[in-house]
Design a protein around this motif. Structure first.
Motif, PDB file in Angstrom:
ATOM      1  N   UNK A  88       0.831  -1.207   0.000  1.00  0.00           N
ATOM      2  CA  UNK A  88       0.000   0.000   0.000  1.00  0.00           C
ATOM      3  C   UNK A  88       0.864   1.255   0.000  1.00  0.00           C
ATOM      4  N   UNK A  89       1.937   1.232   0.784  1.00  0.00           N
ATOM      5  CA  UNK A  89       2.854   2.372   0.821  1.00  0.00           C
ATOM      6  C   UNK A  89       3.515   2.593  -0.542  1.00  0.00           C
ATOM      7  N   UNK A  90       3.973   1.502  -1.168  1.00  0.00           N
ATOM      8  CA  UNK A  90       4.603   1.597  -2.475  1.00  0.00           C
ATOM      9  C   UNK A  90       3.634   2.159  -3.504  1.00  0.00           C
ATOM     10  N   UNK A  91       2.415   1.655  -3.493  1.00  0.00           N
ATOM     11  CA  UNK A  91       1.397   2.110  -4.449  1.00  0.00           C
ATOM     12  C   UNK A  91       1.109   3.601  -4.267  1.00  0.00           C
ATOM     13  N   UNK A  92       0.904   4.015  -3.035  1.00  0.00           N
ATOM     14  CA  UNK A  92       0.584   5.414  -2.754  1.00  0.00           C
ATOM     15  C   UNK A  92       1.744   6.345  -3.109  1.00  0.00           C
ATOM     16  N   UNK A  93       2.963   5.886  -2.891  1.00  0.00           N
ATOM     17  CA  UNK A  93       4.136   6.705  -3.225  1.00  0.00           C
ATOM     18  C   UNK A  93       4.239   6.929  -4.730  1.00  0.00           C
ATOM     19  N   UNK A  94       3.960   5.896  -5.510  1.00  0.00           N
ATOM     20  CA  UNK A  94       4.017   6.031  -6.965  1.00  0.00           C
ATOM     21  C   UNK A  94       2.940   6.989  -7.471  1.00  0.00           C
ATOM     22  N   UNK A  95       1.760   6.892  -6.892  1.00  0.00           N
ATOM     23  CA  UNK A  95       0.670   7.794  -7.281  1.00  0.00           C
ATOM     24  C   UNK A  95       1.041   9.235  -6.936  1.00  0.00           C
ATOM     25  N   UNK A  96       1.591   9.427  -5.744  1.00  0.00           N
ATOM     26  CA  UNK A  96       1.982  10.769  -5.303  1.00  0.00           C
ATOM     27  C   UNK A  96       3.064  11.350  -6.203  1.00  0.00           C
ATOM     28  N   UNK A  97       3.994  10.536  -6.644  1.00  0.00           N
ATOM     29  CA  UNK A  97       5.061  10.998  -7.541  1.00  0.00           C
ATOM     30  C   UNK A  97       4.491  11.528  -8.855  1.00  0.00           C
ATOM     31  N   UNK A 104       1.370  12.567  -9.367  1.00  0.00           N
ATOM     32  CA  UNK A 104       0.569  13.765  -9.088  1.00  0.00           C
ATOM     33  C   UNK A 104       1.465  14.984  -8.946  1.00  0.00           C
ATOM     34  N   UNK A 105       2.627  14.790  -8.337  1.00  0.00           N
ATOM     35  CA  UNK A 105       3.574  15.894  -8.174  1.00  0.00           C
ATOM     36  C   UNK A 105       4.150  16.347  -9.506  1.00  0.00           C
ATOM     37  N   UNK A 106       4.161  15.438 -10.486  1.00  0.00           N
ATOM     38  CA  UNK A 106       4.706  15.776 -11.805  1.00  0.00           C
ATOM     39  C   UNK A 106       3.650  16.366 -12.742  1.00  0.00           C
ATOM     40  N   UNK A 107       2.409  16.513 -12.247  1.00  0.00           N
ATOM     41  CA  UNK A 107       1.385  17.162 -13.057  1.00  0.00           C
ATOM     42  C   UNK A 107       0.172  16.320 -13.394  1.00  0.00           C
ATOM     43  N   UNK A 108       0.176  15.030 -13.076  1.00  0.00           N
ATOM     44  CA  UNK A 108      -0.987  14.172 -13.337  1.00  0.00           C
ATOM     45  C   UNK A 108      -2.091  14.480 -12.325  1.00  0.00           C
ATOM     46  N   UNK A 109      -3.359  14.398 -12.750  1.00  0.00           N
ATOM     47  CA  UNK A 109      -4.417  14.449 -11.741  1.00  0.00           C
ATOM     48  C   UNK A 109      -4.538  13.070 -11.114  1.00  0.00           C
ATOM     49  N   UNK A 110      -5.336  12.934 -10.058  1.00  0.00           N
ATOM     50  CA  UNK A 110      -5.383  11.677  -9.306  1.00  0.00           C
ATOM     51  C   UNK A 110      -5.849  10.498 -10.151  1.00  0.00           C
ATOM     52  N   UNK A 111      -6.870  10.728 -10.985  1.00  0.00           N
ATOM     53  CA  UNK A 111      -7.405   9.639 -11.821  1.00  0.00           C
ATOM     54  C   UNK A 111      -6.350   9.161 -12.809  1.00  0.00           C
ATOM     55  N   UNK A 112      -5.676  10.108 -13.461  1.00  0.00           N
ATOM     56  CA  UNK A 112      -4.631   9.755 -14.424  1.00  0.00           C
ATOM     57  C   UNK A 112      -3.471   9.049 -13.738  1.00  0.00           C
ATOM     58  N   UNK A 114      -3.458   7.269 -10.901  1.00  0.00           N
ATOM     59  CA  UNK A 114      -3.798   5.918 -10.466  1.00  0.00           C
ATOM     60  C   UNK A 114      -3.911   4.966 -11.656  1.00  0.00           C
ATOM     61  N   UNK A 115      -4.458   5.438 -12.770  1.00  0.00           N
ATOM     62  CA  UNK A 115      -4.578   4.594 -13.956  1.00  0.00           C
ATOM     63  C   UNK A 115      -3.203   4.185 -14.467  1.00  0.00           C
ATOM     64  N   UNK A 116      -2.259   5.113 -14.432  1.00  0.00           N
ATOM     65  CA  UNK A 116      -0.893   4.822 -14.888  1.00  0.00           C
ATOM     66  C   UNK A 116      -0.193   3.857 -13.937  1.00  0.00           C
TER      67      UNK A 116
END
Length: 238
Positions: free
Chosen positions: A121-130, A132-140, A142-144
């Motif tokens: 869960x930590x790994x997954x959330x960290x990748x999503x946060x990375x 989002x920080x680079x400009x993706x919205x949350x939906x994009x 998580x899909x990636x």
């Protein structure tokens, strides 16, 4: 016409019919002899026809873990191999697999093994946060990430039956291919091969290997099957 001539004429007329009839009967008998009775062919099992191993879909090494089959338990016992932990039942196979890979490339190492649900869960959330920080919205984001990292509960690493093995600096495709070829000898298969992401849900990963047992691994590799496809074959056999 005398009696002798009539006899000869009868023989001339009847002989071809006699020969044809007996030839047909001979062929019919031969075909019947060469073809096994229907009961002996229809009664044979699918495993005898296609070489499927005589295993059960419920065997521990064939546990299916993906987004449709979440893993909610923990390995009963873990063992340390190198810098990682795996299910203790595959510790020897993992060590032997690594040693064989190091013959191909000396710098081959085990990068990851057992991972708890919390760690996943930590790994997954960290990748999503990375992302989002680079400009993706949350939906994009998580899909990636879902094409690269399993959601918590869907990761094979939680079973202790999966390992990530590669050179730390990255691995050439040629080397990865050679390691994939030797993996079944030790009971492992490349879990996320190219061209199968529509089945597995994950993009190609040349480093992620899953233990399924030697017999299963060899059959899967020979027939280019991922675990989902192999289990479907085993179920159809019943």
């Amino acid at each position: 016409m005398n009696k002798q001539k009539m006899t000869k004429l009868s023989l001339i007329v009847c002989l071809p019919a006699f020969v044809a009839t007996n030839f047909f009967l001979w062929k019919w008998d031969a075909a019947s002899f060469l073809s096994p009775p229907a009961s002996t062919t229809e009664g044979s099992s699918l495993s005898e026809k296609d070489g499927l191993p005589s295993v059960s879909v419920d065997d521990w090494e064939l546990v299916l873990v993906n987004r449709d089959h979440l893993f909610e338990s923990e390995p009963k016992s873990l063992a340390t191999v190198g810098n990682i932990r795996v299910d203790s039942r595959i510790a020897r196979a993992t060590q032997d697999f690594l040693a064989a890979a190091q013959v191909i490339v000396l710098d081959e190492v085990l990068l990851s093994g057992y991972r708890s649900r919390a760690e996943q869960e930590q790994l997954y959330n960290e990748r999503v946060a990375e992302l989002e920080a680079s400009g993706f919205d949350q939906v994009e984001a998580e899909a990636t990430v879902r094409s690269q990292v399993q959601i918590p509960g869907a990761s094979e690493h939680q079973t202790g039956l999966a390992v990530d093995m590669s050179e730390e600096a990255g691995q050439l495709d040629e080397v990865a291919g050679k390691i994939r070829e030797l993996a079944p000898k030790y009971g492992f298969v490349l879990r996320y091969p190219e061209g199968k992401s529509h089945i597995t849900g994950l993009d190609f990963e040349s480093w992620h290997f899953r233990y399924v047992g030697v017999e299963n691994a060899q059959y899967m590799e020979k027939h280019d099957l991922v675990l989902e496809e192999y289990l479907a074959l085993l179920k159809d056999r019943k």
